[in-house]
Each structure stands twice: as C-alpha cells, then as structure tokens.
Design a protein around this motif. Structure first.
Motif, PDB file in Angstrom:
ATOM      1  N   THR A  49      33.810  26.349  12.217  1.00 56.92           N
ATOM      2  CA  THR A  49      32.782  25.544  12.897  1.00 56.92           C
ATOM      3  C   THR A  49      32.186  24.492  11.965  1.00 56.92           C
ATOM      4  O   THR A  49      31.341  23.714  12.395  1.00 56.92           O
ATOM      5  CB  THR A  49      31.637  26.444  13.418  1.00 56.92           C
ATOM      6  N   ARG A  50      32.601  24.484  10.703  1.00 56.96           N
ATOM      7  CA  ARG A  50      32.038  23.536   9.740  1.00 56.96           C
ATOM      8  C   ARG A  50      32.529  22.118  10.033  1.00 56.96           C
ATOM      9  O   ARG A  50      33.631  21.923  10.553  1.00 56.96           O
ATOM     10  CB  ARG A  50      32.436  23.921   8.315  1.00 56.96           C
ATOM     11  N   PRO A  51      31.721  21.109   9.670  1.00 57.77           N
ATOM     12  CA  PRO A  51      32.143  19.716   9.869  1.00 57.77           C
ATOM     13  C   PRO A  51      33.425  19.404   9.097  1.00 57.77           C
ATOM     14  O   PRO A  51      33.698  19.993   8.047  1.00 57.77           O
ATOM     15  CB  PRO A  51      30.965  18.912   9.307  1.00 57.77           C
ATOM     16  N   GLY A  52      34.207  18.452   9.599  1.00 58.36           N
ATOM     17  CA  GLY A  52      35.451  18.074   8.961  1.00 58.36           C
ATOM     18  C   GLY A  52      35.277  17.592   7.531  1.00 58.36           C
ATOM     19  O   GLY A  52      36.187  17.739   6.699  1.00 58.36           O
ATOM     20  N   ARG A  53      34.106  17.058   7.213  1.00 56.55           N
ATOM     21  CA  ARG A  53      33.883  16.554   5.853  1.00 56.55           C
ATOM     22  C   ARG A  53      33.897  17.676   4.818  1.00 56.55           C
ATOM     23  O   ARG A  53      34.028  17.419   3.621  1.00 56.55           O
ATOM     24  CB  ARG A  53      32.554  15.808   5.780  1.00 56.55           C
ATOM     25  N   ASP A  54      33.750  18.931   5.271  1.00 54.31           N
ATOM     26  CA  ASP A  54      33.758  20.066   4.342  1.00 54.31           C
ATOM     27  C   ASP A  54      35.169  20.548   4.013  1.00 54.31           C
ATOM     28  O   ASP A  54      35.339  21.411   3.142  1.00 54.31           O
ATOM     29  CB  ASP A  54      32.976  21.255   4.932  1.00 54.31           C
ATOM     30  N   ALA A  55      36.178  20.014   4.698  1.00 53.78           N
ATOM     31  CA  ALA A  55      37.523  20.596   4.641  1.00 53.78           C
ATOM     32  C   ALA A  55      38.050  20.772   3.222  1.00 53.78           C
ATOM     33  O   ALA A  55      38.628  21.811   2.891  1.00 53.78           O
ATOM     34  CB  ALA A  55      38.497  19.746   5.448  1.00 53.78           C
ATOM     35  N   SER A  56      37.841  19.796   2.363  1.00 50.31           N
ATOM     36  CA  SER A  56      38.425  19.861   1.018  1.00 50.31           C
ATOM     37  C   SER A  56      37.490  20.459  -0.021  1.00 50.31           C
ATOM     38  O   SER A  56      37.873  20.618  -1.181  1.00 50.31           O
ATOM     39  CB  SER A  56      38.838  18.459   0.566  1.00 50.31           C
ATOM     40  N   ARG A  57      36.282  20.824   0.392  1.00 51.52           N
ATOM     41  CA  ARG A  57      35.314  21.348  -0.560  1.00 51.52           C
ATOM     42  C   ARG A  57      35.625  22.800  -0.908  1.00 51.52           C
ATOM     43  O   ARG A  57      36.134  23.556  -0.083  1.00 51.52           O
ATOM     44  CB  ARG A  57      33.892  21.244  -0.002  1.00 51.52           C
ATOM     45  N   PRO A  58      35.289  23.249  -2.151  1.00 57.73           N
ATOM     46  CA  PRO A  58      35.523  24.654  -2.523  1.00 57.73           C
ATOM     47  C   PRO A  58      34.745  25.593  -1.607  1.00 57.73           C
ATOM     48  O   PRO A  58      33.588  25.329  -1.273  1.00 57.73           O
ATOM     49  CB  PRO A  58      35.004  24.734  -3.963  1.00 57.73           C
ATOM     50  N   CYS A  59      35.380  26.682  -1.229  1.00 55.68           N
ATOM     51  CA  CYS A  59      34.743  27.642  -0.323  1.00 55.68           C
ATOM     52  C   CYS A  59      34.694  29.031  -0.961  1.00 55.68           C
ATOM     53  O   CYS A  59      33.616  29.532  -1.271  1.00 55.68           O
ATOM     54  CB  CYS A  59      35.494  27.680   0.993  1.00 55.68           C
ATOM     55  N   LEU A  60      35.867  29.654  -1.152  1.00 58.85           N
ATOM     56  CA  LEU A  60      35.940  31.021  -1.677  1.00 58.85           C
ATOM     57  C   LEU A  60      36.884  31.083  -2.875  1.00 58.85           C
ATOM     58  O   LEU A  60      37.925  30.427  -2.888  1.00 58.85           O
ATOM     59  CB  LEU A  60      36.455  31.982  -0.596  1.00 58.85           C
ATOM     60  N   ARG A  61      36.509  31.910  -3.859  1.00 60.62           N
ATOM     61  CA  ARG A  61      37.435  32.170  -4.969  1.00 60.62           C
ATOM     62  C   ARG A  61      37.198  33.578  -5.492  1.00 60.62           C
ATOM     63  O   ARG A  61      36.099  34.139  -5.356  1.00 60.62           O
ATOM     64  CB  ARG A  61      37.263  31.148  -6.101  1.00 60.62           C
ATOM     65  N   ASP A  62      38.254  34.140  -6.080  1.00 57.74           N
ATOM     66  CA  ASP A  62      38.139  35.368  -6.846  1.00 57.74           C
ATOM     67  C   ASP A  62      39.107  35.253  -8.008  1.00 57.74           C
ATOM     68  O   ASP A  62      39.569  34.150  -8.342  1.00 57.74           O
ATOM     69  CB  ASP A  62      38.373  36.614  -5.979  1.00 57.74           C
ATOM     70  N   ALA A  63      39.447  36.366  -8.647  1.00 63.25           N
ATOM     71  CA  ALA A  63      40.322  36.308  -9.814  1.00 63.25           C
ATOM     72  C   ALA A  63      41.746  35.916  -9.445  1.00 63.25           C
ATOM     73  O   ALA A  63      42.520  35.494 -10.312  1.00 63.25           O
ATOM     74  CB  ALA A  63      40.318  37.659 -10.534  1.00 63.25           C
ATOM     75  N   ARG A  64      42.106  36.042  -8.150  1.00 61.09           N
ATOM     76  CA  ARG A  64      43.483  35.778  -7.721  1.00 61.09           C
ATOM     77  C   ARG A  64      43.663  34.433  -7.041  1.00 61.09           C
ATOM     78  O   ARG A  64      44.704  33.812  -7.141  1.00 61.09           O
ATOM     79  CB  ARG A  64      43.942  36.882  -6.760  1.00 61.09           C
ATOM     80  N   HIS A  65      42.637  34.003  -6.292  1.00 62.81           N
ATOM     81  CA  HIS A  65      42.807  32.845  -5.413  1.00 62.81           C
ATOM     82  C   HIS A  65      41.586  31.939  -5.452  1.00 62.81           C
ATOM     83  O   HIS A  65      40.480  32.365  -5.810  1.00 62.81           O
ATOM     84  CB  HIS A  65      43.015  33.297  -3.959  1.00 62.81           C
ATOM     85  N   GLU A  66      41.789  30.704  -5.035  1.00 66.17           N
ATOM     86  CA  GLU A  66      40.698  29.753  -4.835  1.00 66.17           C
ATOM     87  C   GLU A  66      41.053  28.898  -3.631  1.00 66.17           C
ATOM     88  O   GLU A  66      42.108  28.245  -3.612  1.00 66.17           O
ATOM     89  CB  GLU A  66      40.492  28.880  -6.068  1.00 66.17           C
ATOM     90  N   TYR A  67      40.175  28.924  -2.600  1.00 68.25           N
ATOM     91  CA  TYR A  67      40.474  28.242  -1.347  1.00 68.25           C
ATOM     92  C   TYR A  67      39.376  27.254  -0.972  1.00 68.25           C
ATOM     93  O   TYR A  67      38.177  27.530  -1.160  1.00 68.25           O
ATOM     94  CB  TYR A  67      40.609  29.254  -0.197  1.00 68.25           C
ATOM     95  N   SER A  68      39.798  26.137  -0.393  1.00 64.72           N
ATOM     96  CA  SER A  68      38.855  25.195   0.210  1.00 64.72           C
ATOM     97  C   SER A  68      38.464  25.712   1.593  1.00 64.72           C
ATOM     98  O   SER A  68      39.053  26.671   2.107  1.00 64.72           O
ATOM     99  CB  SER A  68      39.499  23.818   0.334  1.00 64.72           C
ATOM    100  N   TYR A  69      37.522  25.027   2.241  1.00 58.70           N
ATOM    101  CA  TYR A  69      37.141  25.422   3.599  1.00 58.70           C
ATOM    102  C   TYR A  69      38.342  25.339   4.537  1.00 58.70           C
ATOM    103  O   TYR A  69      38.560  26.227   5.368  1.00 58.70           O
ATOM    104  CB  TYR A  69      35.990  24.540   4.109  1.00 58.70           C
TER     105      TYR A  69
END
Length: 486
Positions: free
Chosen positions: A9-29
């Motif tokens: 539901t987040r605005p499209g402008r957030d798509a490339s921003r950092p969202c979640l990370r842990d020791a294994r992965h890092e994902y954008s929105y």
C-alpha cells in the motif's frame, strides 16, 4: 481503510528505498512486495485463504516477517511461536490456534501433525501464481499472540488489523517517526512488542528495519555502529547487560535518537546509568499484549518523569479503579484500566476470561498504580504479586526499588514466601554489578533504613543471575518455587 504498514500500500516513490534487512538479506520496499506475493501464492496453493490461521515458528529473520505479510495478503491470520518451544509447547499453540499450516526451520522442528513449509523452501519471485484479491478490513483477525502462560495455560490474544493500525499510528505519532528513521530490532518476533514498535511502526512511517537474530552486548553495539539505526526497543535485561559492560567497552551510539524500555519493571537507577553511559535518550513505557503492545510512554521530546511510565499514548485513556470498580481521583492507588482502539477483541475460545478482562468495556490490566496531575502513570505492582504479611499488603516493587538504590545492585526481585504465622513474608534475590561485592548485611541495612519493619525481606540471596522467561521478564513464579524450598 488502507493499512499503511502493508508494503504493497506504500506510495510508488518508496519502491527503491531500503525496507528490511538481516544478516542474510537486504530488500527494498518493492522487493519485499514481490517476495510477499511469492510466499502468498505458495500459501494459497497449500489451501490457505481468508480466515485461516498460519503458524510461523522461526528465530528472528526476515522470512518470519514475510510470512506474516503473506498471510495478511490472503486475509489469513498469523500466529508466531517461540522457536525454542518443545514439541509439547508448540503442539498446544498449534492446536489451540486452529492453525492449518506451519512455516518452520525444517524437518526437525515441531509441526503438531500439521502440513509444514521449511523456511528454505519458501517461494521466491518468479514462482508466484495468481493471488486471490483481498483487501484487509479493520475487523479482520491479523494476529494471534499467545500470553506467556505464567498464570496457567497460554491464552491466544486476538488482535485485528484495526488494533494493529491504531497501535502503529500511535507509536508513529508519539515518537515522531518518519521515513528517515531506522529501527534495530533485538526483541523476539513471537511477541507483539517487536512486531508493533519495531516492525509495523517502521513500515507505517516508511522507514527501514534491521533484524538481529539474537541479542549479545558486543554484537549489538557493533550493529549500532555499522547500521546507524535511529532507535530500538528492549527489555530491562538487555539494558542491564549493556550497563554491566566494562568501562573500557565503548561504541559510537550517536545515530540513536532514542531507545524504549518496556515489557517489565525497570529501576530508575538502571535507566539513568544506561542513558549516561551510552548517551541516547531512554524512555520507559508500559503496555500489555491485550492492549496491542503499549498504552503509556514517556515522551522523547518533552517532560520525562523517571519512575513513571509516562502519559497515555494518543487515542488511549488510562484510569485507576477502586475495589468497587469506580474511577479514583488523581494520586489514588488502584487497578489500572485501559480504553482505546488498541484493546484486543478478546481471548480465542475463552469467553469467560474475555468477559472478566474486558469488564465494563475496559481492559482490566491486573496492575496497581496511580496517575499524577499531569497524567503520568506510576506503577506500584502487579495485583497477583502483592504479598500479604499478617494482614498488611506489601508491594514487591517498593522493596525492589530500595534494593536498586544501592549503587552495587544491578537487578533485584522480591516475592512472597509462605510463613506459618504471617501467611507470607518477602524474600529477595539480588544480582550485583560485575566487580562489586555487596553483602547481604549491606542490603539488609539499606532496607532497615528506608522501609518499615514489616517490609523487610526475611532473606536476601545474592545470585549471579535471575531466572527469566522468554520475553526477558523476571520469572517470579520460578522464584516463588525457590522461596518455598529455601
């Protein structure tokens, strides 16, 4: 109603921003949305749909959050389990919750006889199928979070999307969270504190979240230096572990705007010592799982009153009731009750417990406290922890506060022990700061100086550590068992 903590539901402008990370992965929105859709398609292919319950039994890692979001994407409910549970403990929650499927660490993990998906087998983008269209509604059951069971079998607390949205919004408002904020998650994700304050509030604000699998003082400080978070939430045990580090251990904590302490009582001395040592603003709050996490908190910017748990969060109402159930005036001591859109729908399949806890349309907390003229709540103790000595009501927290006042005391806990004459008497357990050696007589002397005789502990045990439950709270039922044998 749109729930802004759902990443799709987040605005499209957030798509490339950092969202979640842990020791294994890092994902954008955008990457989180694609991965959630893949997992949701996998769950749908296993028969999961609106109204079903999905269990997830994993240590802190991004996949746990992806499963929660995927369940919500389908209109299903998620119930997180402690990954340290035995087969017996896990089976109880799996059966009681009515779960249809469990996501876990692999073939050796308990399943309670349910179909399962190993975390390493979760679907990835490119494997998803068409998803059923479902827009979550406020009344939809989002989470079944189980209480610790310290007073009996655990109870499933029913939290709706309306509850979660209200709580996340209150936290964003109270802490002034924005997309510039970055939370470092250190608490276990099978409890609502980590889910709401660390995860959902960050997502609603458009910020980012870094997930640590477990807490250790040195790795935690290294993570703060490396990731540069702006806030984190923890329990008193974690702050005690940090405060007891040698003075030679230093870390750059300048990125932290604030930290939150909750889930269990904390001494004023520990709060002040931690804040002075590490240089970040530390605020104490208070809440229950039944209230979707938090109900009061001292402000980050504004008047902080150490020793209190702060005023009510925006949108909530806190009152204190007398034995007759009527509200008490400012300064009077009674049971704390909570009202607001964050209050649970009830306990799963427990109508009598629900009716007793939500009597009068308010959440009866079982905590004793008083509210000052500015609306700040001071907790006195739990009703069930009160000690009745010869007809006198004693609150362990008052005795613990005196023990904490000794400069060498890191942690203290007081419980009632059976007595043939007085019914109950207070017994204390104390943990000293490393490098110090207070004696029991030192502590008895402090009690004699600051407490009336009836409140003096009959025994003070100096120990290396206090027993804790999985959330980091002192395990007082265990101490009561020890008191019976001592």
């Amino acid at each position: 109603m749109t729930f802004g903590y759902l990443p799709w539901t987040r605005p499209g402008r957030d798509a490339s921003r950092p969202c979640l990370r842990d020791a294994r992965h890092e994902y954008s929105y955008a990457e989180v949305v694609r991965r959630v859709d893949a997992v949701a398609g996998q769950l749908a292919g296993r028969g999961i749909g609106a109204g079903d319950v999905v269990a997830v039994m994993l240590p802190n890692r991004i996949e746990l959050l992806l499963v929660l979001l995927a369940a919500w994407r389908l209109g299903a409910t998620a119930t997180p389990l402690n990954p340290a549970f035995t087969a017996n403990e896990a089976e109880f929650q799996l059966i009681d919750s009515g779960a249809k499927l469990v996501v876990n660490a692999g073939p050796d993990a308990p399943t309670g006889g349910l179909p399962s998906i190993a975390v390493d087998d979760l679907a990835r983008p490119g494997t998803e199928v068409g998803l059923p269209q479902h827009d979550p509604r406020g009344a939809d059951l989002a989470l079944l979070v189980y209480t610790s069971g310290s007073t009996g079998r655990p109870k499933g607390v029913m939290l709706t999307h309306a509850n979660l949205h209200a709580m996340a919004s209150m936290m964003v408002d109270h802490f002034g969270l924005t997309e510039a904020d970055h939370c470092l998650l250190v608490l276990p994700l099978f409890h609502v504190n980590a889910i709401c304050l660390s995860f959902l509030a960050s997502m609603l604000a458009g910020g980012q979240l870094t997930v640590l699998e477990r807490f250790g003082p040195a790795p935690f400080l290294a993570a703060v230096e490396h990731h540069r978070p702006t806030y984190f939430a923890a329990v008193p045990t974690i702050y005690a572990r940090l405060a007891e580090l040698p003075e030679s251990v230093r870390a750059d904590t300048s990125s932290l705007r604030f930290a939150v302490c909750g889930a269990a009582p904390v001494s004023r001395e520990l709060l002040e010592r931690t804040e002075e040592r590490f240089g970040f603003v530390l605020v104490e709050g208070y809440g229950l799982t039944e209230g979707t996490c938090a109900s009061t908190c001292n402000p980050v910017d504004g008047v902080r009153k150490p020793g209190t748990v702060g005023p009510a969060l925006p949108g909530q109402r806190i009152a204190v009731l007398g034995p007759d159930g009527e509200p008490l005036p400012t300064g009077a001591v009674g049971e704390v009750v909570i009202s607001g859109p964050n209050v649970m729908g009830g306990y799963l399949n427990r109508p009598e417990d629900t009716a007793a806890t939500l009597a009068g349309g308010r959440l009866r907390t079982g905590d004793v406290g008083w509210i000052d003229e500015d609306g700040y709540l001071t907790l006195v103790d739990r009703i069930k922890d009160m000690i009745i000595r010869g007809g006198e009501n004693l609150y362990p927290k008052e005795i613990e506060a005196v023990l904490h006042g000794h400069p060498d005391v890191l942690e203290a806990a007081v419980v009632g022990a059976p007595h043939p004459v007085y019914g109950e008497v207070p017994v204390a357990w104390v943990v000293a700061y490393p490098g110090t050696s207070p004696t029991a007589e030192d502590l008895f002397e402090r009690c004699r100086r600051d407490l009336t005789k009836v409140k003096h502990p009959v025994a003070i045990h100096l120990v290396d550590e206090l027993p804790k439950n999985p959330v980091g709270k002192v395990d007082k039922p265990r101490l009561r068992e020890l008191a019976v044998r001592s």
